[in-house]
Design a protein around this motif. Structure first.
Motif, PDB file in Angstrom:
ATOM      1  N   THR A 196       0.722  -1.091  -0.069  1.00 35.75           N
ATOM      2  CA  THR A 196      -0.180  -0.095  -0.144  1.00 35.75           C
ATOM      3  C   THR A 196       0.865   1.177   0.120  1.00 35.75           C
ATOM      4  N   ARG A 197       2.234   1.183   0.315  1.00 39.77           N
ATOM      5  CA  ARG A 197       2.959   2.444   0.466  1.00 39.77           C
ATOM      6  C   ARG A 197       4.333   2.298  -0.491  1.00 39.77           C
ATOM      7  N   PRO A 198       4.186   2.388  -1.791  1.00 43.42           N
ATOM      8  CA  PRO A 198       5.403   2.240  -2.520  1.00 43.42           C
ATOM      9  C   PRO A 198       6.456   3.088  -2.170  1.00 43.42           C
ATOM     10  N   ASP A 199       5.991   4.356  -1.798  1.00 38.91           N
ATOM     11  CA  ASP A 199       7.221   5.211  -1.553  1.00 38.91           C
ATOM     12  C   ASP A 199       8.135   4.762  -0.453  1.00 38.91           C
ATOM     13  N   LEU A 200       7.509   4.105   0.539  1.00 44.67           N
ATOM     14  CA  LEU A 200       8.491   3.770   1.534  1.00 44.67           C
ATOM     15  C   LEU A 200       9.298   2.593   1.170  1.00 44.67           C
ATOM     16  N   GLY A 201       8.848   1.886   0.073  1.00 44.38           N
ATOM     17  CA  GLY A 201       9.897   0.902  -0.436  1.00 44.38           C
ATOM     18  C   GLY A 201      11.069   1.593  -1.601  1.00 44.38           C
ATOM     19  N   ARG A 202      10.864   2.946  -1.761  1.00 43.72           N
ATOM     20  CA  ARG A 202      12.006   3.417  -2.328  1.00 43.72           C
ATOM     21  C   ARG A 202      13.041   4.251  -1.692  1.00 43.72           C
ATOM     22  N   ARG A 203      12.920   4.032  -0.283  1.00 45.32           N
ATOM     23  CA  ARG A 203      14.008   4.923   0.630  1.00 45.32           C
ATOM     24  C   ARG A 203      14.631   3.717   1.523  1.00 45.32           C
ATOM     25  N   LEU A 204      15.776   3.711   1.933  1.00 47.85           N
ATOM     26  CA  LEU A 204      16.518   2.571   2.876  1.00 47.85           C
ATOM     27  C   LEU A 204      16.317   3.400   4.156  1.00 47.85           C
TER      28      LEU A 204
ATOM     29  N   VAL B  69      11.848  -0.361  -7.505  1.00 50.83           N
ATOM     30  CA  VAL B  69      12.709  -0.152  -8.470  1.00 50.83           C
ATOM     31  C   VAL B  69      13.775   1.278  -8.180  1.00 50.83           C
ATOM     32  N   ALA B  70      12.724   2.204  -8.090  1.00 51.82           N
ATOM     33  CA  ALA B  70      13.407   3.695  -7.614  1.00 51.82           C
ATOM     34  C   ALA B  70      14.517   3.655  -6.657  1.00 51.82           C
ATOM     35  N   LEU B  71      14.406   2.463  -5.931  1.00 48.62           N
ATOM     36  CA  LEU B  71      15.515   2.592  -4.720  1.00 48.62           C
ATOM     37  C   LEU B  71      16.858   2.616  -5.256  1.00 48.62           C
TER      38      LEU B  71
ATOM     39  N   ILE C 278      24.525   0.838 -12.037  1.00 42.09           N
ATOM     40  CA  ILE C 278      23.933  -0.113 -11.040  1.00 42.09           C
ATOM     41  C   ILE C 278      22.889  -1.315 -11.918  1.00 42.09           C
ATOM     42  N   VAL C 279      23.159  -2.470 -11.676  1.00 42.57           N
ATOM     43  CA  VAL C 279      22.210  -3.458 -11.971  1.00 42.57           C
ATOM     44  C   VAL C 279      21.385  -4.308 -11.011  1.00 42.57           C
ATOM     45  N   TYR C 280      20.273  -3.743 -11.198  1.00 46.46           N
ATOM     46  CA  TYR C 280      19.137  -4.274 -10.038  1.00 46.46           C
ATOM     47  C   TYR C 280      18.234  -5.458 -10.496  1.00 46.46           C
ATOM     48  N   LEU C 281      18.501  -6.619  -9.811  1.00 42.68           N
ATOM     49  CA  LEU C 281      17.725  -7.802 -10.046  1.00 42.68           C
ATOM     50  C   LEU C 281      16.677  -7.899  -9.041  1.00 42.68           C
ATOM     51  N   ILE C 282      15.618  -7.791  -9.544  1.00 47.26           N
ATOM     52  CA  ILE C 282      14.224  -7.770  -8.742  1.00 47.26           C
ATOM     53  C   ILE C 282      13.140  -8.445  -9.020  1.00 47.26           C
ATOM     54  N   GLY C 283      12.484  -9.140  -8.263  1.00 47.83           N
ATOM     55  CA  GLY C 283      11.123 -10.077  -8.715  1.00 47.83           C
ATOM     56  C   GLY C 283      10.180  -8.990  -8.926  1.00 47.83           C
ATOM     57  N   GLU C 284       9.400  -9.452 -10.254  1.00 47.13           N
ATOM     58  CA  GLU C 284       8.342  -8.745 -11.026  1.00 47.13           C
ATOM     59  C   GLU C 284       7.208  -8.969 -10.166  1.00 47.13           C
TER      60      GLU C 284
ATOM     61  N   ILE D 202      22.862  -5.173  -7.135  1.00 50.52           N
ATOM     62  CA  ILE D 202      21.903  -5.180  -6.021  1.00 50.52           C
ATOM     63  C   ILE D 202      20.736  -6.132  -6.290  1.00 50.52           C
ATOM     64  N   ILE D 203      20.259  -6.589  -5.172  1.00 57.32           N
ATOM     65  CA  ILE D 203      19.114  -7.626  -5.354  1.00 57.32           C
ATOM     66  C   ILE D 203      18.090  -7.720  -4.389  1.00 57.32           C
ATOM     67  N   SER D 204      16.741  -7.674  -4.826  1.00 55.48           N
ATOM     68  CA  SER D 204      15.545  -7.484  -4.043  1.00 55.48           C
ATOM     69  C   SER D 204      14.440  -8.577  -4.304  1.00 55.48           C
ATOM     70  N   ASN D 205      13.580  -8.816  -3.360  1.00 56.10           N
ATOM     71  CA  ASN D 205      12.599  -9.825  -3.625  1.00 56.10           C
ATOM     72  C   ASN D 205      11.512  -9.031  -4.391  1.00 56.10           C
ATOM     73  N   GLY D 206      11.245  -7.685  -4.186  1.00 54.71           N
ATOM     74  CA  GLY D 206      10.222  -6.935  -4.904  1.00 54.71           C
ATOM     75  C   GLY D 206       8.769  -7.690  -4.561  1.00 54.71           C
ATOM     76  N   LEU D 207       8.192  -7.839  -5.636  1.00 56.66           N
ATOM     77  CA  LEU D 207       6.828  -8.441  -5.571  1.00 56.66           C
ATOM     78  C   LEU D 207       6.842  -9.917  -6.074  1.00 56.66           C
TER      79      LEU D 207
END
Length: 335
Positions: free
Chosen positions: A173-181, A245-247, A260-266, A202-207
């Motif tokens: 519900t808050r994508p903006d919080l996922g764009r900040r460490l 992604v914007a992180l 930066i290469v960002y590997l993330i789950g879509e 960098i790697i992230s589970n994302g969605l």
């Protein structure tokens, strides 16, 4: 009375009685010929098989049975009253009607996993289609709410940081919080990571945690090998829990990386819940627009093979460093 007269009268009376008795006797009537009560018609050769009964009737056949589809090679034996009539027709197992799809729909089904030409049962989907839909939906939910295992992170030899998100519901519900460490993560990154690397992975589970579990190891190792062969320096890789992604903009500004290469789950769909993407950007900073990013998407076993995607990403990174641009600007310079 004269005896002779009495004898004559008696004789006349006896003759009269005998005549009356003969007129009232029942006539013996011959029984009519037997008629068929039941006639069985075989529609293959139209030969009737009759079942007769010893009792007589003045009417026609009471029952007519028609046997459809009797095999020509097997003539039907005459039935009897003691034998059930339905045994004369062989019982066949029930079969669904074959799907009649047009050639264009059949051709489309060969080139896409989308749900086309699945048919319906009345106003509802068929049972098989509905169950497959429920299975794919459940896999998508598990991908979003799942977590990447500690065993995988240990295999990749990466450490973990977090964003400002506290749980999955807030992440959705808050994508903006996922764009900040988080503040703790910023300090940990500055402590453990190499500053100003050529390439920061960098790697992230994302969605989709399932996408990372299934693909990231092959992609990451192939990318490492490709960059090593191209003599391109790699920074310290780390894993971000619940990142967007914007992180990559904040991390680029924090480490001053060139690429930066960002590997993330879509976001999972109803065809695949294991699709992963690789986002690339040249010198990302806070405020970077989406046109400056590049993405290699649909990385999974049913799309771009993970090993092939990792090797290809190395050539894309080389191109970005050569032209010092990414996204639309890279396309313009390259063209």
């Amino acid at each position: 009375m004269n005896d002779q007269l009495v004898s004559m009268i008696t004789q006349l009376v006896m003759e009269k009685m005998e005549k009356n008795t003969g007129n009232q006797a029942p006539e013996v009537v011959a029984p009519p010929a037997e008629q068929s009560l039941i006639k069985i018609y075989d529609t293959v050769d139209n030969r009737p098989t009759e079942i007769t009964e010893s009792q007589t009737t003045s009417q026609g056949p009471l029952i007519k049975l028609y046997q459809h589809g009797a095999p020509q090679s097997e003539p039907i034996a005459p039935a009897t009253l003691e034998q059930p009539f339905n045994t004369a027709v062989p019982i066949k197992p029930f079969q669904f009607e074959a799907e009649s799809l047009t050639e264009s729909v059949q051709a489309a089904k060969k080139h896409t996993p989308a749900r086309i030409g699945v048919g319906r049962a009345g106003t509802r989907p068929k049972t098989k289609t509905w169950l497959k839909f429920r299975l794919d939906h459940a896999a998508a939910v598990d991908a979003v709410y799942g977590e990447v295992s500690e065993e995988l992170l240990q295999k990749l030899d990466v450490f973990q940081v977090t964003t400002k998100v506290t749980d999955k519901e807030e992440y959705i519900t808050r994508p903006d919080l996922g764009r900040r460490l988080s503040e703790e993560s910023k300090a940990l990154i500055q402590q453990k990571c190499k500053q100003q690397p050529k390439v920061q992975i960098i790697i992230s589970n994302g969605l989709s945690a399932s996408a990372i579990e299934e693909n990231v190891q092959d992609v990451y190792l192939a990318l490492q090998q490709s960059l090593s062969n191209l003599n391109i320096d790699i920074g310290t890789t780390f894993y971000i829990d619940k990142g967007r992604v914007a992180l990559m903009d904040e991390i680029g500004e924090l480490l001053q990386a060139e690429v930066i290469v960002y590997l993330i789950g879509e976001r999972p769909g109803l065809v695949s819940a294991e699709s992963m993407s690789a986002y690339l950007c040249y010198k990302p900073r806070i405020g970077t627009v989406e046109a400056e990013r590049m993405v290699i998407s649909n990385i999974h076993k049913g799309g771009i093979p993970p090993l092939e995607a990792g090797a290809y990403l190395g050539t894309v990174v080389q191109k970005i460093l050569h032209y010092q641009a990414s996204g639309v600007e890279l396309v313009a310079k390259e063209g």
